[in-house]
Design a protein around this motif. Structure first.
Motif, PDB file in Angstrom:
ATOM      1  N   ARG A 119       0.839  -1.219   0.000  1.00  0.00           N
ATOM      2  CA  ARG A 119       0.000   0.000   0.000  1.00  0.00           C
ATOM      3  C   ARG A 119       0.869   1.261   0.000  1.00  0.00           C
ATOM      4  O   ARG A 119       0.529   2.273  -0.623  1.00  0.00           O
ATOM      5  N   GLN A 120       1.998   1.209   0.724  1.00  0.00           N
ATOM      6  CA  GLN A 120       2.900   2.362   0.751  1.00  0.00           C
ATOM      7  C   GLN A 120       3.476   2.621  -0.650  1.00  0.00           C
ATOM      8  O   GLN A 120       3.550   3.756  -1.109  1.00  0.00           O
ATOM      9  N   ALA A 121       3.857   1.531  -1.332  1.00  0.00           N
ATOM     10  CA  ALA A 121       4.419   1.677  -2.693  1.00  0.00           C
ATOM     11  C   ALA A 121       3.375   2.271  -3.636  1.00  0.00           C
ATOM     12  O   ALA A 121       3.692   3.120  -4.473  1.00  0.00           O
ATOM     13  N   ALA A 122       2.124   1.831  -3.493  1.00  0.00           N
ATOM     14  CA  ALA A 122       1.056   2.387  -4.343  1.00  0.00           C
ATOM     15  C   ALA A 122       0.916   3.887  -4.078  1.00  0.00           C
ATOM     16  O   ALA A 122       0.837   4.698  -5.020  1.00  0.00           O
ATOM     17  N   ALA A 123       0.902   4.260  -2.804  1.00  0.00           N
ATOM     18  CA  ALA A 123       0.767   5.685  -2.452  1.00  0.00           C
ATOM     19  C   ALA A 123       1.966   6.474  -2.985  1.00  0.00           C
ATOM     20  O   ALA A 123       1.797   7.570  -3.543  1.00  0.00           O
ATOM     21  N   ASP A 124       3.169   5.915  -2.829  1.00  0.00           N
ATOM     22  CA  ASP A 124       4.390   6.608  -3.285  1.00  0.00           C
ATOM     23  C   ASP A 124       4.359   6.883  -4.789  1.00  0.00           C
ATOM     24  O   ASP A 124       4.948   7.848  -5.262  1.00  0.00           O
ATOM     25  N   HIS A 125       3.692   5.997  -5.535  1.00  0.00           N
ATOM     26  CA  HIS A 125       3.650   6.141  -6.997  1.00  0.00           C
ATOM     27  C   HIS A 125       2.317   6.715  -7.468  1.00  0.00           C
ATOM     28  O   HIS A 125       2.011   6.660  -8.663  1.00  0.00           O
ATOM     29  N   ASP A 126       1.514   7.200  -6.533  1.00  0.00           N
ATOM     30  CA  ASP A 126       0.238   7.806  -6.914  1.00  0.00           C
ATOM     31  C   ASP A 126      -0.677   6.820  -7.633  1.00  0.00           C
ATOM     32  O   ASP A 126      -1.423   7.212  -8.546  1.00  0.00           O
ATOM     33  N   ALA A 127      -0.606   5.572  -7.261  1.00  0.00           N
ATOM     34  CA  ALA A 127      -1.478   4.557  -7.863  1.00  0.00           C
ATOM     35  C   ALA A 127      -2.645   4.302  -6.910  1.00  0.00           C
ATOM     36  O   ALA A 127      -2.537   4.520  -5.698  1.00  0.00           O
ATOM     37  N   ASP A 128      -3.748   3.820  -7.484  1.00  0.00           N
ATOM     38  CA  ASP A 128      -4.957   3.599  -6.696  1.00  0.00           C
ATOM     39  C   ASP A 128      -5.226   2.092  -6.594  1.00  0.00           C
ATOM     40  O   ASP A 128      -5.266   1.413  -7.625  1.00  0.00           O
ATOM     41  N   VAL A 129      -5.374   1.583  -5.386  1.00  0.00           N
ATOM     42  CA  VAL A 129      -5.759   0.172  -5.225  1.00  0.00           C
ATOM     43  C   VAL A 129      -7.294   0.135  -5.234  1.00  0.00           C
ATOM     44  O   VAL A 129      -7.935   0.509  -4.258  1.00  0.00           O
ATOM     45  N   VAL A 130      -7.866  -0.284  -6.362  1.00  0.00           N
ATOM     46  CA  VAL A 130      -9.329  -0.204  -6.501  1.00  0.00           C
ATOM     47  C   VAL A 130     -10.041  -1.355  -5.788  1.00  0.00           C
ATOM     48  O   VAL A 130     -11.189  -1.220  -5.375  1.00  0.00           O
ATOM     49  N   GLU A 131      -9.359  -2.505  -5.660  1.00  0.00           N
ATOM     50  CA  GLU A 131      -9.970  -3.604  -4.902  1.00  0.00           C
ATOM     51  C   GLU A 131      -8.892  -4.544  -4.369  1.00  0.00           C
ATOM     52  O   GLU A 131      -7.906  -4.838  -5.045  1.00  0.00           O
ATOM     53  N   THR A 132      -9.127  -5.006  -3.143  1.00  0.00           N
ATOM     54  CA  THR A 132      -8.238  -5.994  -2.520  1.00  0.00           C
ATOM     55  C   THR A 132      -9.049  -7.257  -2.273  1.00  0.00           C
ATOM     56  O   THR A 132     -10.141  -7.194  -1.703  1.00  0.00           O
ATOM     57  N   VAL A 133      -8.519  -8.394  -2.730  1.00  0.00           N
ATOM     58  CA  VAL A 133      -9.207  -9.669  -2.523  1.00  0.00           C
ATOM     59  C   VAL A 133      -8.339 -10.541  -1.615  1.00  0.00           C
ATOM     60  O   VAL A 133      -7.173 -10.803  -1.934  1.00  0.00           O
ATOM     61  N   ALA A 134      -8.904 -10.977  -0.510  1.00  0.00           N
ATOM     62  CA  ALA A 134      -8.195 -11.876   0.397  1.00  0.00           C
ATOM     63  C   ALA A 134      -8.569 -13.312   0.052  1.00  0.00           C
ATOM     64  O   ALA A 134      -9.739 -13.619  -0.214  1.00  0.00           O
ATOM     65  N   VAL A 135      -7.563 -14.197   0.019  1.00  0.00           N
ATOM     66  CA  VAL A 135      -7.810 -15.630  -0.228  1.00  0.00           C
ATOM     67  C   VAL A 135      -7.085 -16.413   0.872  1.00  0.00           C
ATOM     68  O   VAL A 135      -6.170 -15.899   1.509  1.00  0.00           O
ATOM     69  N   PRO A 136      -7.475 -17.696   1.090  1.00  0.00           N
ATOM     70  CA  PRO A 136      -6.874 -18.436   2.203  1.00  0.00           C
ATOM     71  C   PRO A 136      -5.361 -18.659   2.070  1.00  0.00           C
ATOM     72  O   PRO A 136      -4.628 -18.540   3.043  1.00  0.00           O
ATOM     73  N   GLY A 137      -4.902 -19.004   0.857  1.00  0.00           N
ATOM     74  CA  GLY A 137      -3.475 -19.297   0.707  1.00  0.00           C
ATOM     75  C   GLY A 137      -2.989 -18.994  -0.691  1.00  0.00           C
ATOM     76  O   GLY A 137      -3.778 -18.677  -1.602  1.00  0.00           O
ATOM     77  N   SER A 138      -1.674 -19.103  -0.875  1.00  0.00           N
ATOM     78  CA  SER A 138      -1.062 -18.731  -2.155  1.00  0.00           C
ATOM     79  C   SER A 138      -1.591 -19.558  -3.321  1.00  0.00           C
ATOM     80  O   SER A 138      -1.717 -19.059  -4.443  1.00  0.00           O
TER      81      SER A 138
END
Ligand SMILES: Nc1c(NC[C@H](O)[C@H](O)[C@H](O)CO)[nH]c(=O)[nH]c1=O
Ligand SMILES: CC(=O)[C@@H](O)COP(=O)(O)O
Length: 136
Positions: A26-45
């Protein structure tokens, strides 16, 4: 502004590491002025390719960054999970013609080695932004 999808594999055993990777992302997105439009959580890789596909098919997502932590167990299961996830994510990127970056750390990694690699969350986001802006 680049619009990103984020997939976060929340395998319980490594909860703190995953959390720090997400903060770094999230910090990298903010640093580059990018927007995280959606975050999806899943149980595992192992479960990340389908979630990445759901995001990559959206018109408002330019690139997807995928985070996860695979720590060594007693068997080769960690390698099976890592190989399947990497191949699945490559397939999503090519099938959807959308950058999908591999921010899954491991396999063959101890918990201490995982704790030293949480900045890879930010690297995955930075790479996603570079691909979204620089690919011809
Ligand atoms: N052992 C780890 C897993 N295992 C879980 C699988 O990824 C998957 O969620 C399950 O098999 C259900 O489909 N996941 C990790 O991210 N890290 C591990 O170390
Ligand atoms: C890789 C793991 O943490 C786990 O899913 C499998 O562990 P094990 O190899 O000890 O069965």
């Amino acid at each position: 502004m680049v619009q990103l999808g984020l997939v976060v594999a929340q395998y319980d055993k490594h909860g703190q590491v995953v959390e720090e990777m997400e903060e770094s992302a999230r910090q990298a997105a903010a640093d580059h002025d990018a927007d995280v439009v959606e975050t999806v959580a899943v149980p595992g890789s192992y479960d990340t390719p389908l979630a990445a596909d759901r995001l990559a098919r959206r018109d408002d997502v330019d690139a997807v960054a995928v985070l996860g932590v695979i720590v060594e167990g007693d068997t080769a299961h960690d390698a099976v999970i890592a190989d399947a996830a990497a191949q699945g994510l490559t397939d999503v990127a090519l099938d959807r013609d959308t950058p999908v970056t591999l921010g899954i750390i491991g396999p063959g990694m101890s918990t201490a080695e995982a704790e030293a690699r949480t900045h890879k969350g930010g690297s995955a986001v930075t790479s996603a932004i570079e691909l979204a802006t620089q690919l011809p």
